[in-house]
Design a protein around this motif. Structure first.
Motif, PDB file in Angstrom:
ATOM      1  N   SER A  27     110.499  32.684  54.152  1.00 47.62           N
ATOM      2  CA  SER A  27     110.424  32.456  52.862  1.00 47.62           C
ATOM      3  C   SER A  27     110.099  33.586  52.140  1.00 47.62           C
ATOM      4  CB  SER A  27     109.098  31.551  52.671  1.00 47.62           C
ATOM      5  OG  SER A  27     108.879  31.234  51.344  1.00 47.62           O
ATOM      6  N   CYS A  28     110.951  33.702  50.857  1.00 47.31           N
ATOM      7  CA  CYS A  28     110.586  34.924  49.746  1.00 47.31           C
ATOM      8  C   CYS A  28     109.179  34.965  49.339  1.00 47.31           C
ATOM      9  CB  CYS A  28     111.608  34.936  49.010  1.00 47.31           C
ATOM     10  SG  CYS A  28     111.637  36.173  47.629  1.00 47.31           S
ATOM     11  N   GLN A  30     108.250  36.676  46.972  1.00 50.48           N
ATOM     12  CA  GLN A  30     108.155  36.804  45.513  1.00 50.48           C
ATOM     13  C   GLN A  30     108.643  35.348  44.824  1.00 50.48           C
ATOM     14  OE1 GLN A  30     110.489  40.321  44.192  1.00 50.48           O
ATOM     15  NE2 GLN A  30     108.594  41.356  44.449  1.00 50.48           N
ATOM     16  N   CYS A  31     109.674  34.905  45.308  1.00 52.33           N
ATOM     17  CA  CYS A  31     110.351  33.582  44.888  1.00 52.33           C
ATOM     18  C   CYS A  31     109.365  32.353  45.254  1.00 52.33           C
ATOM     19  CB  CYS A  31     111.849  33.438  45.000  1.00 52.33           C
ATOM     20  SG  CYS A  31     112.600  34.700  44.554  1.00 52.33           S
ATOM     21  N   ASP A  34     112.292  29.221  50.382  1.00 54.97           N
ATOM     22  CA  ASP A  34     113.376  29.712  51.248  1.00 54.97           C
ATOM     23  C   ASP A  34     114.788  29.259  50.706  1.00 54.97           C
ATOM     24  OD1 ASP A  34     113.379  26.872  51.495  1.00 54.97           O
ATOM     25  OD2 ASP A  34     113.074  26.917  53.493  1.00 54.97           O
ATOM     26  N   LEU A  37     117.363  32.215  50.569  1.00 56.21           N
ATOM     27  CA  LEU A  37     117.549  33.187  51.575  1.00 56.21           C
ATOM     28  C   LEU A  37     119.037  33.329  52.357  1.00 56.21           C
ATOM     29  CD1 LEU A  37     114.428  32.506  53.611  1.00 56.21           C
ATOM     30  CD2 LEU A  37     114.769  34.218  51.669  1.00 56.21           C
ATOM     31  N   TYR A  61     116.221  38.924  56.848  1.00 59.78           N
ATOM     32  CA  TYR A  61     116.836  38.158  55.735  1.00 59.78           C
ATOM     33  C   TYR A  61     116.455  38.618  54.403  1.00 59.78           C
ATOM     34  CZ  TYR A  61     112.132  36.149  55.484  1.00 59.78           C
ATOM     35  OH  TYR A  61     110.628  35.903  55.367  1.00 59.78           O
ATOM     36  N   SER A  62     117.444  38.234  53.402  1.00 63.29           N
ATOM     37  CA  SER A  62     116.875  38.904  52.125  1.00 63.29           C
ATOM     38  C   SER A  62     117.097  37.708  51.193  1.00 63.29           C
ATOM     39  CB  SER A  62     118.178  39.716  51.651  1.00 63.29           C
ATOM     40  OG  SER A  62     119.591  39.366  52.076  1.00 63.29           O
ATOM     41  N   CYS A  63     116.705  37.879  50.013  1.00 64.94           N
ATOM     42  CA  CYS A  63     116.627  36.698  49.012  1.00 64.94           C
ATOM     43  C   CYS A  63     117.888  37.086  48.059  1.00 64.94           C
ATOM     44  CB  CYS A  63     115.237  36.697  48.291  1.00 64.94           C
ATOM     45  SG  CYS A  63     115.139  35.320  47.090  1.00 64.94           S
ATOM     46  N   CYS A  66     116.162  37.566  44.167  1.00 62.20           N
ATOM     47  CA  CYS A  66     115.262  38.580  43.776  1.00 62.20           C
ATOM     48  C   CYS A  66     115.521  39.789  44.450  1.00 62.20           C
ATOM     49  CB  CYS A  66     113.635  38.639  43.895  1.00 62.20           C
ATOM     50  SG  CYS A  66     113.142  38.384  45.271  1.00 62.20           S
ATOM     51  N   THR A  68     114.605  40.882  47.574  1.00 63.25           N
ATOM     52  CA  THR A  68     113.754  41.167  48.482  1.00 63.25           C
ATOM     53  C   THR A  68     114.452  41.080  49.923  1.00 63.25           C
ATOM     54  OG1 THR A  68     111.844  40.619  47.097  1.00 63.25           O
ATOM     55  CG2 THR A  68     111.365  40.780  49.405  1.00 63.25           C
ATOM     56  N   ASN A  70     113.122  41.146  54.067  1.00 62.62           N
ATOM     57  CA  ASN A  70     111.948  40.877  55.023  1.00 62.62           C
ATOM     58  C   ASN A  70     112.610  40.511  56.276  1.00 62.62           C
ATOM     59  OD1 ASN A  70     109.381  40.659  55.668  1.00 62.62           O
ATOM     60  ND2 ASN A  70     108.707  38.986  54.148  1.00 62.62           N
TER      61      ASN A  70
END
Length: 87
Positions: A27-28, A30-31, A34, A37, A61-63, A66, A68, A70
């Protein structure tokens, strides 16, 4: 929680639970969802060579909302949406 840095797992906290059971679903942060993603890599849980120990599943993964990035251990039962092994 465990993070992954350049392909090596780095423990950032300790727990008495087996690592395969301590992962969090992606899960992101910041946002707080999920929904956006994009999964870069997923490695299912697997048995370590020359051992009966289980290496936990991990995902990176990336969002797309935004930007991000992770990576961390995920629950052994978790799979990316519509994920499957090629045969």
């Amino acid at each position: 929680m465990t993070t992954i840095h350049h392909g090596r797992s780095l423990h950032t906290s300790s727990s008495s639970l087996p690592l395969a059971d301590t992962g969090e679903s992606p899960s992101c942060p910041q946002c707080r969802t999920d929904e956006y993603l994009i999964f870069e890599e997923f490695v299912p849980a697997r048995q370590a060579e020359h051992s009966t120990d289980l290496i936990p599943a991990s995902a990176s993964y990336s969002c797309s909302e935004c930007g991000t990035f992770n990576a961390h251990i995920v629950p052994a039962s978790w799979r990316p949406p519509q994920w499957f092994w090629y045969s």
